[in-house]
Design a protein around this motif. Sequence first.
Motif, mmCIF file in Angstrom:
data_model
loop_
_atom_site.group_PDB
_atom_site.id
_atom_site.type_symbol
_atom_site.label_atom_id
_atom_site.label_comp_id
_atom_site.label_asym_id
_atom_site.label_seq_id
_atom_site.Cartn_x
_atom_site.Cartn_y
_atom_site.Cartn_z
ATOM 1 N N GLU A 40 -16.841 -23.176 63.064
ATOM 2 C CA GLU A 40 -16.887 -22.232 62.187
ATOM 3 C C GLU A 40 -17.751 -22.540 60.932
ATOM 4 N N ALA A 41 -17.145 -23.373 60.442
ATOM 5 C CA ALA A 41 -17.878 -23.911 59.214
ATOM 6 C C ALA A 41 -19.256 -24.202 59.160
ATOM 7 N N LEU A 42 -19.804 -25.017 60.382
ATOM 8 C CA LEU A 42 -21.016 -25.403 60.748
ATOM 9 C C LEU A 42 -21.901 -24.197 60.696
ATOM 10 N N LYS A 43 -21.268 -23.247 61.540
ATOM 11 C CA LYS A 43 -22.162 -21.993 61.859
ATOM 12 C C LYS A 43 -22.586 -21.206 60.788
ATOM 13 N N SER A 44 -21.375 -21.026 59.761
ATOM 14 C CA SER A 44 -21.439 -20.501 58.475
ATOM 15 C C SER A 44 -22.627 -21.218 57.574
ATOM 16 N N LEU A 45 -22.620 -22.626 57.464
ATOM 17 C CA LEU A 45 -23.645 -23.275 57.060
ATOM 18 C C LEU A 45 -24.910 -23.014 57.299
ATOM 19 N N LEU A 46 -25.126 -23.175 58.624
ATOM 20 C CA LEU A 46 -26.463 -22.959 58.997
ATOM 21 C C LEU A 46 -26.981 -21.479 59.035
ATOM 22 N N VAL A 47 -26.230 -20.809 58.870
ATOM 23 C CA VAL A 47 -26.667 -19.145 58.573
ATOM 24 C C VAL A 47 -27.181 -19.005 57.068
ATOM 25 N N GLU A 48 -26.212 -19.535 56.299
ATOM 26 C CA GLU A 48 -26.399 -19.576 54.782
ATOM 27 C C GLU A 48 -27.596 -20.282 54.442
ATOM 28 N N ARG A 49 -28.012 -21.465 55.132
ATOM 29 C CA ARG A 49 -29.224 -22.316 54.960
ATOM 30 C C ARG A 49 -30.348 -21.408 55.221
ATOM 31 N N SER A 50 -30.317 -20.702 56.457
ATOM 32 C CA SER A 50 -31.396 -20.155 57.057
ATOM 33 C C SER A 50 -31.688 -18.922 56.121
ATOM 34 N N GLN A 51 -30.724 -18.327 55.547
ATOM 35 C CA GLN A 51 -31.042 -17.302 54.650
ATOM 36 C C GLN A 51 -31.789 -17.722 53.223
ATOM 37 N N LEU A 52 -31.535 -18.967 52.810
ATOM 38 C CA LEU A 52 -32.045 -19.442 51.648
ATOM 39 C C LEU A 52 -33.351 -19.680 51.609
ATOM 40 N N ARG A 53 -34.021 -19.688 52.784
ATOM 41 C CA ARG A 53 -35.486 -20.154 53.264
ATOM 42 C C ARG A 53 -36.377 -19.046 52.465
ATOM 43 N N ARG A 54 -37.143 -19.624 51.717
ATOM 44 C CA ARG A 54 -38.141 -18.282 50.919
ATOM 45 C C ARG A 54 -39.462 -18.288 51.831
ATOM 46 N N ARG A 55 -39.797 -17.085 51.868
ATOM 47 C CA ARG A 55 -41.347 -17.107 52.521
ATOM 48 C C ARG A 55 -42.390 -17.705 51.750
ATOM 49 N N VAL A 56 -43.288 -18.476 52.217
ATOM 50 C CA VAL A 56 -44.301 -18.996 51.566
ATOM 51 C C VAL A 56 -45.686 -17.809 51.522
ATOM 52 N N GLN A 57 -45.991 -17.879 50.589
ATOM 53 C CA GLN A 57 -46.943 -16.764 50.219
ATOM 54 C C GLN A 57 -48.425 -17.779 50.205
ATOM 55 N N LEU A 58 -49.280 -17.681 51.286
ATOM 56 C CA LEU A 58 -50.358 -18.637 51.326
ATOM 57 C C LEU A 58 -51.449 -17.707 50.544
ATOM 58 N N PRO A 59 -52.318 -18.550 49.924
ATOM 59 C CA PRO A 59 -53.440 -17.768 49.206
ATOM 60 C C PRO A 59 -54.544 -17.413 50.009
ATOM 61 N N GLN A 60 -55.049 -16.249 49.406
ATOM 62 C CA GLN A 60 -55.998 -15.491 50.375
ATOM 63 C C GLN A 60 -57.344 -15.860 49.574
ATOM 64 N N SER A 61 -58.305 -16.232 50.421
ATOM 65 C CA SER A 61 -59.804 -16.813 49.904
ATOM 66 C C SER A 61 -60.357 -15.501 49.384
ATOM 67 N N ILE A 62 -61.177 -15.496 48.365
ATOM 68 C CA ILE A 62 -62.090 -14.676 47.708
ATOM 69 C C ILE A 62 -63.383 -14.767 48.302
ATOM 70 N N GLU A 63 -63.460 -15.955 48.811
ATOM 71 C CA GLU A 63 -65.064 -16.532 49.231
ATOM 72 C C GLU A 63 -65.554 -15.406 50.129
ATOM 73 N N THR A 64 -66.917 -15.464 49.915
ATOM 74 C CA THR A 64 -67.707 -14.752 50.748
ATOM 75 C C THR A 64 -68.859 -15.170 51.293
ATOM 76 N N GLY A 65 -69.752 -14.971 52.201
ATOM 77 C CA GLY A 65 -70.970 -15.300 52.684
ATOM 78 C C GLY A 65 -70.865 -16.603 53.392
ATOM 79 N N TRP A 66 -69.775 -17.115 53.902
ATOM 80 C CA TRP A 66 -69.701 -18.308 54.870
ATOM 81 C C TRP A 66 -69.898 -17.816 56.279
ATOM 82 N N VAL A 67 -69.866 -16.713 56.500
ATOM 83 C CA VAL A 67 -69.878 -16.358 57.945
ATOM 84 C C VAL A 67 -71.444 -15.809 58.220
#
Length: 85
Positions: A40-67
């Motif tokens: 039970e303690a291990l399961k609680s720890l795993l749930v807690e840790r998974s909720q602490l993960r933050r989403r990573v915001q990837l930068p969006q390119s503003i470059e144009t003209g490469w296609v």
Amino acid sequence: MIAAYGACMRVTLDLDDRLFARVKLLAAESDQTVDSVVEEALKSLLVERSQLRRRVQLPQSIETGWVRSGVDINDSSAVRELLDS
């Protein structure tokens, strides 16, 4: 949420004596086995840790003209054709 677990695996853990005494006491007080308290303690720890993960915001390119004009990058055959030429 952690998926349901099925089969059990026997493991050996090296725990601090005081920690193990606390686990045994908790198990006795809650009418549980030591195994179930540790699980039970291990399961609680795993749930807690998974909720602490933050989403990573990837930068969006503003470059144009490469296609190259006339190539739809969503059309894989057009892109393949461009790469093969």
